[in-house]
Design a protein around this motif. Sequence first.
Motif, PDB file in Angstrom:
ATOM      1  N   PHE A 131      54.888  60.504  -0.038  1.00 39.63           N
ATOM      2  CA  PHE A 131      54.529  61.647  -0.872  1.00 39.63           C
ATOM      3  C   PHE A 131      54.629  61.268  -2.338  1.00 39.63           C
ATOM      4  O   PHE A 131      55.161  60.231  -2.688  1.00 39.63           O
ATOM      5  CB  PHE A 131      55.409  62.864  -0.564  1.00 39.63           C
ATOM      6  CG  PHE A 131      56.845  62.534  -0.335  1.00 39.63           C
ATOM      7  CD1 PHE A 131      57.708  62.367  -1.398  1.00 39.63           C
ATOM      8  CD2 PHE A 131      57.333  62.371   0.951  1.00 39.63           C
ATOM      9  CE1 PHE A 131      59.041  62.055  -1.198  1.00 39.63           C
ATOM     10  CE2 PHE A 131      58.671  62.051   1.157  1.00 39.63           C
ATOM     11  CZ  PHE A 131      59.520  61.894   0.087  1.00 39.63           C
ATOM     12  N   GLY A 132      54.111  62.134  -3.191  1.00 38.31           N
ATOM     13  CA  GLY A 132      53.993  61.815  -4.596  1.00 38.31           C
ATOM     14  C   GLY A 132      55.271  62.009  -5.379  1.00 38.31           C
ATOM     15  O   GLY A 132      56.326  62.351  -4.844  1.00 38.31           O
ATOM     16  N   VAL A 133      55.175  61.796  -6.659  1.00 40.58           N
ATOM     17  CA  VAL A 133      56.311  61.841  -7.574  1.00 40.58           C
ATOM     18  C   VAL A 133      57.082  63.151  -7.439  1.00 40.58           C
ATOM     19  O   VAL A 133      56.537  64.225  -7.632  1.00 40.58           O
ATOM     20  CB  VAL A 133      55.818  61.668  -9.023  1.00 40.58           C
ATOM     21  CG1 VAL A 133      56.931  61.970 -10.004  1.00 40.58           C
ATOM     22  CG2 VAL A 133      55.273  60.267  -9.231  1.00 40.58           C
ATOM     23  N   GLY A 134      58.351  63.014  -7.096  1.00 40.35           N
ATOM     24  CA  GLY A 134      59.237  64.172  -7.049  1.00 40.35           C
ATOM     25  C   GLY A 134      58.864  65.239  -6.051  1.00 40.35           C
ATOM     26  O   GLY A 134      59.429  66.327  -6.075  1.00 40.35           O
ATOM     27  N   GLU A 135      57.908  64.951  -5.142  1.00 41.34           N
ATOM     28  CA  GLU A 135      57.339  66.014  -4.327  1.00 41.34           C
ATOM     29  C   GLU A 135      57.938  66.126  -2.936  1.00 41.34           C
ATOM     30  O   GLU A 135      57.349  66.729  -2.058  1.00 41.34           O
ATOM     31  CB  GLU A 135      55.816  65.820  -4.199  1.00 41.34           C
ATOM     32  CG  GLU A 135      55.068  65.947  -5.521  1.00 41.34           C
ATOM     33  CD  GLU A 135      55.035  67.366  -6.062  1.00 41.34           C
ATOM     34  OE1 GLU A 135      55.388  68.301  -5.323  1.00 41.34           O
ATOM     35  OE2 GLU A 135      54.648  67.544  -7.229  1.00 41.34           O
ATOM     36  N   GLY A 136      59.110  65.508  -2.713  1.00 42.00           N
ATOM     37  CA  GLY A 136      59.770  65.706  -1.434  1.00 42.00           C
ATOM     38  C   GLY A 136      59.956  67.196  -1.185  1.00 42.00           C
ATOM     39  O   GLY A 136      60.218  67.963  -2.107  1.00 42.00           O
ATOM     40  N   PRO A 137      59.793  67.637   0.051  1.00 38.60           N
ATOM     41  CA  PRO A 137      59.759  69.078   0.317  1.00 38.60           C
ATOM     42  C   PRO A 137      61.058  69.786  -0.017  1.00 38.60           C
ATOM     43  O   PRO A 137      62.143  69.276   0.257  1.00 38.60           O
ATOM     44  CB  PRO A 137      59.472  69.152   1.821  1.00 38.60           C
ATOM     45  CG  PRO A 137      59.950  67.839   2.352  1.00 38.60           C
ATOM     46  CD  PRO A 137      59.678  66.840   1.271  1.00 38.60           C
ATOM     47  N   GLY A 138      60.938  70.945  -0.626  1.00 42.19           N
ATOM     48  CA  GLY A 138      62.090  71.795  -0.859  1.00 42.19           C
ATOM     49  C   GLY A 138      62.453  72.538   0.416  1.00 42.19           C
ATOM     50  O   GLY A 138      61.781  72.420   1.447  1.00 42.19           O
ATOM     51  N   TYR A 139      63.494  73.325   0.347  1.00 42.87           N
ATOM     52  CA  TYR A 139      63.987  74.033   1.529  1.00 42.87           C
ATOM     53  C   TYR A 139      63.050  75.176   1.919  1.00 42.87           C
ATOM     54  O   TYR A 139      62.460  75.184   2.983  1.00 42.87           O
ATOM     55  CB  TYR A 139      65.401  74.540   1.261  1.00 42.87           C
ATOM     56  CG  TYR A 139      65.929  75.459   2.337  1.00 42.87           C
ATOM     57  CD1 TYR A 139      66.133  74.992   3.635  1.00 42.87           C
ATOM     58  CD2 TYR A 139      66.231  76.786   2.053  1.00 42.87           C
ATOM     59  CE1 TYR A 139      66.617  75.829   4.617  1.00 42.87           C
ATOM     60  CE2 TYR A 139      66.729  77.622   3.032  1.00 42.87           C
ATOM     61  CZ  TYR A 139      66.911  77.149   4.313  1.00 42.87           C
ATOM     62  OH  TYR A 139      67.392  77.980   5.285  1.00 42.87           O
ATOM     63  N   ASN A 140      62.912  76.137   1.031  1.00 43.47           N
ATOM     64  CA  ASN A 140      61.977  77.252   1.236  1.00 43.47           C
ATOM     65  C   ASN A 140      62.164  77.964   2.573  1.00 43.47           C
ATOM     66  O   ASN A 140      61.237  78.571   3.094  1.00 43.47           O
ATOM     67  CB  ASN A 140      60.526  76.762   1.134  1.00 43.47           C
ATOM     68  CG  ASN A 140      60.203  76.189  -0.227  1.00 43.47           C
ATOM     69  OD1 ASN A 140      60.668  76.711  -1.244  1.00 43.47           O
ATOM     70  ND2 ASN A 140      59.426  75.111  -0.263  1.00 43.47           N
ATOM     71  N   GLY A 141      63.346  77.865   3.140  1.00 45.01           N
ATOM     72  CA  GLY A 141      63.604  78.537   4.401  1.00 45.01           C
ATOM     73  C   GLY A 141      62.984  77.860   5.599  1.00 45.01           C
ATOM     74  O   GLY A 141      63.113  78.354   6.726  1.00 45.01           O
ATOM     75  N   ASN A 142      62.312  76.728   5.388  1.00 43.48           N
ATOM     76  CA  ASN A 142      61.577  76.085   6.472  1.00 43.48           C
ATOM     77  C   ASN A 142      62.119  74.715   6.850  1.00 43.48           C
ATOM     78  O   ASN A 142      62.233  74.382   8.022  1.00 43.48           O
ATOM     79  CB  ASN A 142      60.096  75.931   6.078  1.00 43.48           C
ATOM     80  CG  ASN A 142      59.436  77.265   5.794  1.00 43.48           C
ATOM     81  OD1 ASN A 142      59.602  78.212   6.555  1.00 43.48           O
ATOM     82  ND2 ASN A 142      58.695  77.349   4.701  1.00 43.48           N
ATOM     83  N   GLU A 143      62.418  73.885   5.856  1.00 47.36           N
ATOM     84  CA  GLU A 143      62.859  72.528   6.133  1.00 47.36           C
ATOM     85  C   GLU A 143      64.281  72.509   6.711  1.00 47.36           C
ATOM     86  O   GLU A 143      65.061  73.433   6.511  1.00 47.36           O
ATOM     87  CB  GLU A 143      62.814  71.689   4.848  1.00 47.36           C
ATOM     88  CG  GLU A 143      61.409  71.414   4.350  1.00 47.36           C
ATOM     89  CD  GLU A 143      60.618  70.538   5.291  1.00 47.36           C
ATOM     90  OE1 GLU A 143      61.209  69.647   5.923  1.00 47.36           O
ATOM     91  OE2 GLU A 143      59.403  70.758   5.407  1.00 47.36           O
ATOM     92  N   THR A 144      64.579  71.431   7.407  1.00 43.71           N
ATOM     93  CA  THR A 144      65.896  71.267   8.003  1.00 43.71           C
ATOM     94  C   THR A 144      66.901  70.790   6.959  1.00 43.71           C
ATOM     95  O   THR A 144      66.619  69.872   6.209  1.00 43.71           O
ATOM     96  CB  THR A 144      65.843  70.236   9.142  1.00 43.71           C
ATOM     97  OG1 THR A 144      64.909  70.678  10.111  1.00 43.71           O
ATOM     98  CG2 THR A 144      67.215  70.066   9.786  1.00 43.71           C
ATOM     99  N   ILE A 145      68.039  71.420   6.920  1.00 45.14           N
ATOM    100  CA  ILE A 145      69.162  70.949   6.106  1.00 45.14           C
ATOM    101  C   ILE A 145      70.297  70.687   7.089  1.00 45.14           C
ATOM    102  O   ILE A 145      71.066  71.567   7.441  1.00 45.14           O
ATOM    103  CB  ILE A 145      69.594  71.992   5.055  1.00 45.14           C
ATOM    104  CG1 ILE A 145      68.405  72.465   4.231  1.00 45.14           C
ATOM    105  CG2 ILE A 145      70.675  71.412   4.148  1.00 45.14           C
ATOM    106  CD1 ILE A 145      67.738  71.387   3.410  1.00 45.14           C
ATOM    107  N   ASN A 146      70.385  69.453   7.557  1.00 44.65           N
ATOM    108  CA  ASN A 146      71.285  69.118   8.646  1.00 44.65           C
ATOM    109  C   ASN A 146      72.302  68.088   8.183  1.00 44.65           C
ATOM    110  O   ASN A 146      71.961  66.929   7.949  1.00 44.65           O
ATOM    111  CB  ASN A 146      70.480  68.584   9.835  1.00 44.65           C
ATOM    112  CG  ASN A 146      71.334  68.362  11.063  1.00 44.65           C
ATOM    113  OD1 ASN A 146      72.553  68.503  11.023  1.00 44.65           O
ATOM    114  ND2 ASN A 146      70.694  68.007  12.161  1.00 44.65           N
TER     115      ASN A 146
END
Length: 344
Positions: free
Chosen positions: A26-41
């Motif tokens: 992915f592009g510069v600084g564009e790693g996905p944020g949480y937004n209630g969707n991504e896993t925070i494990n």
Amino acid sequence: MRKSLAAAALAGALTISSVAVATPSFGVGEGPGYNGNETINTSILRTYDEMVDYLKTQDAKQDAMELEVIGQSVKGRDLYLAKYITNPDNPTILFLTQQHGNEQLTTEGALEFIKHLGTGKTGGVLDGVNVLVVPMLNPDGAMGDVDFSLDDYIASGDRHLTRYNAVGVDLNRDHVDKIQPETQALHNNVMAKYDIDYMIDLHHQGTSSERDGELVSGSILHPTTQNVAPEVLEGSKQLGAVVFDAVDSTGWGHLGKYAGGSAETISRNGIAVEYGISTLLFEMRGMSDHFNEGAVLGQKSNGYLIKQTVTTLDATVRAIADGSIKTADTSFWDTLATQTNRSE
């Protein structure tokens, strides 16, 4: 069996002795944020005990490495220093991670770098520089073993991680009074004991900071207190120049100037003044856990943030070892934009 996050994220992706590094997808600084969707494990992050086992394993494997206990946390966990002192007359750099317990990917990167120091990937760099690493200064916060509730924290997994130590104190605001046992250990048994020339204090920030319209992968800042000596400030700016050139040139790294204060209770400022050490703050993007959704990133961002840490540590030890840090061009600081928040 728990997988090693650093090994999984970096396997086959990075050889320190090579100029080329793999580019994230992915592009510069564009790693996905949480937004209630991504896993925070948090279960894929090393626990304190796993970190200790890793350090002891590396210590047994590496002739150049010496492991030292510098003190204990509020809850009695040993605090460790990994030392590489080949020649006391060489310049020395200290890497400090996880003053804030919920900022762990820099620790994962520092542990990976320690492994590289014992595998020859650093190409004899230890002949010209001494390296000190204090990983996980705040193990109680990292393990969620604290005397206050973390029920509103987002992550799932083995534990929650919090900024504060066990009694709710921000260790990075304790570098003048030095009340907490963790900061006492750092100052009494590292800062005052060793002849340190440079320090990088590795942290994490929120997810929405940007520079020039692009989300940053991190931000840097030299001491900003008016009490810092000119030569110490110049060394700090040179340290920042090395990091900026190494990371911002990758194509996947994008750094801004951090908007930090001048209080000497903060390590970047207080240590520069008290010990005459050139210091640099590096704030990586995103945190490992938080009660604020805007502060954490999804797991897909872990790899490039760990790689950014390794790149930073490698570039600085090389520049100090070969002396090139002394000619680093600091003029970029005059034009480097202070990051702003995308939501503003």
